[in-house]
Enzyme design. Structure first.
Site, PDB file in Angstrom:
ATOM      1  N   GLU A 170      -7.191  -7.551  -1.449  1.00 12.33           N
ATOM      2  CA  GLU A 170      -7.588  -7.417  -0.083  1.00 12.33           C
ATOM      3  C   GLU A 170      -9.136  -6.713   0.024  1.00 12.33           C
ATOM      4  O   GLU A 170      -9.395  -5.805  -0.880  1.00 12.33           O
ATOM      5  CB  GLU A 170      -6.653  -6.192   0.603  1.00 12.33           C
ATOM      6  CG  GLU A 170      -5.557  -6.824   1.396  1.00 12.33           C
ATOM      7  CD  GLU A 170      -4.816  -5.673   2.124  1.00 12.33           C
ATOM      8  OE1 GLU A 170      -5.687  -5.029   2.742  1.00 12.33           O
ATOM      9  OE2 GLU A 170      -3.489  -5.608   2.361  1.00 12.33           O
TER      10      GLU A 170
ATOM     11  N   GLU B  75       0.769  -1.290  -0.134  1.00 10.78           N
ATOM     12  CA  GLU B  75       0.021  -0.233   0.092  1.00 10.78           C
ATOM     13  C   GLU B  75       0.645   1.288  -0.172  1.00 10.78           C
ATOM     14  O   GLU B  75       0.284   2.440   0.303  1.00 10.78           O
ATOM     15  CB  GLU B  75      -0.917   0.055   1.184  1.00 10.78           C
ATOM     16  CG  GLU B  75      -1.952  -1.044   1.043  1.00 10.78           C
ATOM     17  CD  GLU B  75      -3.315  -1.115   2.134  1.00 10.78           C
ATOM     18  OE1 GLU B  75      -4.085  -1.714   1.947  1.00 10.78           O
ATOM     19  OE2 GLU B  75      -2.973  -0.526   3.175  1.00 10.78           O
TER      20      GLU B  75
END
Length: 903
Positions: free
Chosen positions: A583, A486
């Protein structure tokens, strides 16, 4: 000899252990220094025995200085441990046989993290990276203080984030230390910045050379239709050594001999063995797509015709490609994996560290468990004796890699993403994944932060990456390297409020770390699998945009992380129709039997200090209740304990149904392009496992117990699956198949008040090609209900299944036509159960019962199904115990809860 290791609380992650055994005629000697050492703090007020491998927290608990670190608020109470400096000391004698060797090495496979090493008072070296292997000695400094000092030394500009959110109760500046990032806290875990010798310590001695590392990577040449195996040897030689090297794979009639020489010191040499084309090579396949065969590679070294070493390792043959190419009818690029030339939909989850204290992660303590279930049924008189001999068995369950990975396969998963804020897992993790056919998306250990780029930091990262890639690249299970978790998204969407004028500086640092260094090192070390700079990312498009895309969440490219806790999770239109979902998820609480050992009576309410303290995600407890209240009545029992346990139950119901809806959406989107979006080829929900007993996104609780979500995953990841959804008041049912089958659909319409179907619909047989999602049913809901007597949306529900000519294929799925809280006729069922000698449970119900949950408290094991919709009078469920039990114990422990029982 007196060996000191002084620890400063930082971790070294560079490991150099190999999955091979060596036989050497030159009598290479290895002496383990594992076992009991002495541990002391900085002022000498604490002096105690400590096991190596181990960590300071574990040693203090084992010697009675602290209680269970996971108990209640101990994560905060024991903060003093990580603020101290600690020294490990041991004394050993160098044998005459060892002392005459030409070279003697002191090897630390893992030091957590920042330390200095001395031998007989002489400084040998320092450690700075939990993920590196060190050939030297150790004292450990406080990781918290070290990280803070490194931050203070970085005066030119801020490297965010400075600290984690307050709700996590964590420590600051973890991005300045090469240590497990989540050890300073995360939104699902506690802050335990560990220190210790977390892997083995040993002496290695030899005269000529030793084989340090072997890796083997099979490569396929399409032009010649031939396999070759690239073999890499890391050799440590005392002096220049010349000789012969023979590589052979006997089962494939393949052998080659090379004249070679090794220079003094550590050198890396590459050799290639061509595979005899007369032999058919058996390929490694992901779970559900084939077998996982391997071959034995033998490596022998000769000097002057004398054998000086011989080693053997496993070789698995498979190819992997990440396909990013134009998609017909859609802007952007595809994003999917092709294994052995076959497109594979990745079904699975995300893996986090199994325990805060890595020395308590047991490699395979429960290998005997699969043999137990039928045995347990005959040993009811022996189980109490066995338990007295194995009091820590249930604790071991929580830390067993085999148990967790087998649970993933049992839920029809074929992939796990090893998340970038944890640790590079031990060799056994990847060996089990190889054997079970679990594909691994392997992050490097950088997550949710910017990182410094000073020379020293870059250098230790480069060494970390070299060591980890060399250690792991032989494993076929690893199908991709990914640079971070991320961090591209953090930069692109400005998580840290970086002023626009400073943004180019952070992008330069990002490219320097992940592209100029990590990516470059990976591609030098391993050409056999793809590399992504980040996750989520737009992949090839991010590269075109200078490695940081304007929108890394663009569903037309790459992979996507998506979370939404406020929008209705039953509405599939709220989910992004992405190429690959790496995710997504929803929180739930673990069961009462998991929480009870780390709490007391005053903690057992949803509004207690304990439940607030344990929740590390901002507003997480409230979000779960609000999401559940959209479709379910909330618990209203007057008894405080029952209301608490019912609340735990409804959070699991909510999580299971939410993740089911989202996963089924991704699976049915694999064959469609709608409004330019689709061709989804992966669904990895967040997260598989837990690090402690707390609310999280996991489907398996700390301790190994399956949540309702994991039982649902058995169905929504099945090879053959029917999926229903509504659009504009029209019901659609898709058949999803990893296999090529002729299938027909059966739909049963039930009233909430009756256990017999109101009506049944059958479709004609239709070929569903392997690797596709095909619409097999379409009808307005009003038309469907009109043909079923007096059914309305509020009074009826649907079940449906796929069948071939002879039997049902895949699970039975359900579709609610209204929220269960609005269902008319749903009443509290009377469910009784009988348990036989073989742990088979026969349930009897007098009415429809949604989300039937069976729980046997602290008896470890799992049911064949759970959390199910009961629309029949009788249902049989098997219980597989993970330790000896009895009918009497199961009967006394069993509780049954259904949706109508909580209000």
């Amino acid at each position: 000899m007196l060996l000191h290791v002084r620890l400063c609380g930082w971790a070294c992650w560079c490991l150099f252990s190999g999955v091979f055994s060596v036989f050497s005629l030159q009598q290479r000697l290895t002496v383990s220094l594992n076992g009991k050492w002495r541990l002391s703090n900085s002022n000498g007020s604490l002096l105690l025995p400590a096991q190596v491998p181990g960590c300071v927290h574990s040693a203090l608990q084992q010697q009675g200085y602290i209680t269970d670190p996971y108990f209640r608020f101990n994560d905060v109470s024991y903060r003093w441990i990580a603020l101290n400096n600690w020294t490990y000391t041991t004394t050993f004698t160098l044998s005459a046989e060892l002392s005459v060797k030409q070279k003697v090495l002191l090897v630390f496979d893992g030091v957590d993290t920042v330390g200095s090493i001395s031998l007989n008072g002489i400084a040998l070296g320092k450690t700075y990276n939990m993920f590196c292997r060190y050939v030297c000695l150790i004292g450990l400094l406080s990781p918290i203080l070290y990280a803070s000092e490194q931050r203070k030394a970085h005066t030119s500009y801020v490297v965010p984030p400075e600290c984690p959110p307050g709700v996590q109760k964590g420590e600051c500046h973890v991005n300045f230390i090469r240590k497990e990032q989540s050890s300073f806290s995360w939104d699902w875990g506690p802050s335990f910045p560990t220190m210790g010798l977390w892997k083995g310590v040993r002496l290695e001695a030899f005269d000529i050379l030793q084989l340090v590392q072997v890796s083997s990577v099979p490569l396929y040449n399409d032009a010649f239709s031939q396999w070759r195996v690239q073999v890499e040897l890391l050799i440590d030689a005392v002096q220049t050594a010349r000789g012969q090297l023979t590589l052979s794979i006997p089962e494939l009639d393949s052998e080659q001999t090379f004249q070679t020489h090794f220079n003094p010191g550590k050198t890396k040499s590459n050799f290639t063995i061509l595979i005899n084309t007369a032999n058919q090579v058996k390929l490694w396949w992901p779970n559900g797509h084939g077998e996982q065969p391997f071959y034995r590679l033998t490596i022998r070294g000769f000097q002057d015709e004398f054998l000086i070493f011989s080693t053997e390792s496993k070789v698995y043959f498979r190819t992997v490609e990440l396909i990013q190419e134009p998609v017909v009818g859609s802007p952007g690029l595809s994003f999917y994996f092709r294994i052995n030339g076959k497109p594979i939909f990745l079904k699975g989850s995300n893996w986090i560290p199994v325990h805060s204290f890595q020395d308590q992660v047991t490699p395979d303590v429960l290998t005997y468990i699969p043999l137990l279930p039928h045995v347990c049924r005959y040993v009811s008189g022996l189980f109490s004796i066995l338990l007295s001999l194995m009091p820590d068995l249930s604790v071991c369950l929580s830390c067993s890699l085999k148990n967790l990975l087998q649970s993933a396969v049992d839920a029809n998963m074929n992939a796990l993403r090893v998340w970038g804020g944890g640790v590079y897992e031990q060799d056994l993790f990847y060996e089990i994944c190889d054997e079970l056919g679990i594909m691994v998306w392997q992050d490097f250990m950088f997550a949710c932060a910017m990182y410094p780029t000073e020379t020293d930091f870059i250098q230790t990262v480069r060494e970390e990456v070299v060591q980890q890639v060399q250690r792991l690249k032989s494993h076929p299970s690893i199908i991709i390297w990914s640079g971070n978790n991320e961090n591209e998204a953090a930069l692109a969407t400005d998580w840290f409020d970086i002023p626009a004028s400073q943004r180019p500086k952070y992008i330069r640092d990002y490219v320097m770390l992940y592209v100029d260094n990590i990516k470059k090192v990976v591609q030098e070390e391993d050409q056999s699998r793809p590399f992504l700079v980040s996750s989520p990312t737009n992949g090839a498009e991010s590269e075109q945009e200078g490695w940081v895309a304007e929108n890394p969440y663009d569903p037309h490219y790459g992979d996507v992380h998506f979370y939404s806790y406020i929008l209705d999770c039953w509405d599939w239109r709220t989910f992004p129709r992405t190429r690959f979902a790496s995710e997504y998820g929803f929180q739930s609480w673990p069961s009462f039997s998991t929480l009870q050992p780390v709490s007391i009576k005053e903690d057992w309410s949803y509004g207690s200090n304990f439940t607030s303290h344990r929740q590390h995600h901002e507003d997480g407890n409230q979000q779960m209740i609000l999401q559940a209240a959209l479709h379910f009545h909330l618990p209203n029992a007057t008894d405080p304990l029952k209301r608490f346990t019912d609340t735990l139950y409804i959070t699991q119901v909510m999580q299971a149904q939410c993740v089911k809806t989202q996963t089924e959406f991704y699976r049915r989107s694999r064959s469609e392009i709608i409004e330019g979006k689709g061709h989804t080829m992966g669904a990895l929900y967040w997260q598989l496992n837990d690090i402690w007993q707390a609310p999280s996104w996991s489907s398996i609780e700390f301790g190994g117990k399956w949540k309702m979500l994991h039982y649902f995953a058995q169905s929504f990841f099945a090879a053959v699956l029917p999926v229903a959804f509504e659009e504009d008041d029209t019901l659609f049912i898709y058949a999803i198949s990893d296999l090529s089958r002729d299938l027909k659909l059966r739909v049963n319409v039930f009233s909430w008040t009756e256990l017999d179907p109101v009506c049944t619909l059958n479709s004609s047989m239709l070929l569903v090609p392997g690797g596709s999602a095909v619409a097999v049913f379409k009808q307005p809901v009003a038309t469907l209900l009109a043909g079923c007597g007096n059914c309305t949306r509020l009074t009826c529900l649907l079940t449906f299944q796929l069948e071939d000519d002879s039997s049902q294929q895949g699970p039975t799925d359900h579709h609610f036509l209204c929220s269960p809280k609005d269902a008319q006729g749903l009443r509290r069922p009377n469910i009784t159960v009988s348990i036989d000698f073989y742990s088979e449970m026969t349930l009897h119900s007098d009415s429809v019962a949604p989300f039937v949950w069976l729980d046997v408290g602290n008896i470890p094991g799992r049911f064949s199904s759970n959390g199910f919709l009961m629309v029949s009078r009788n249902r049989t469920v098997d219980f597989t115990a993970w330790r000896p039990t009895s009918v009497a114990e199961l009967t006394a422990s069993l509780t049954i809860t259904s949706l109508r029982d909580i209000y």
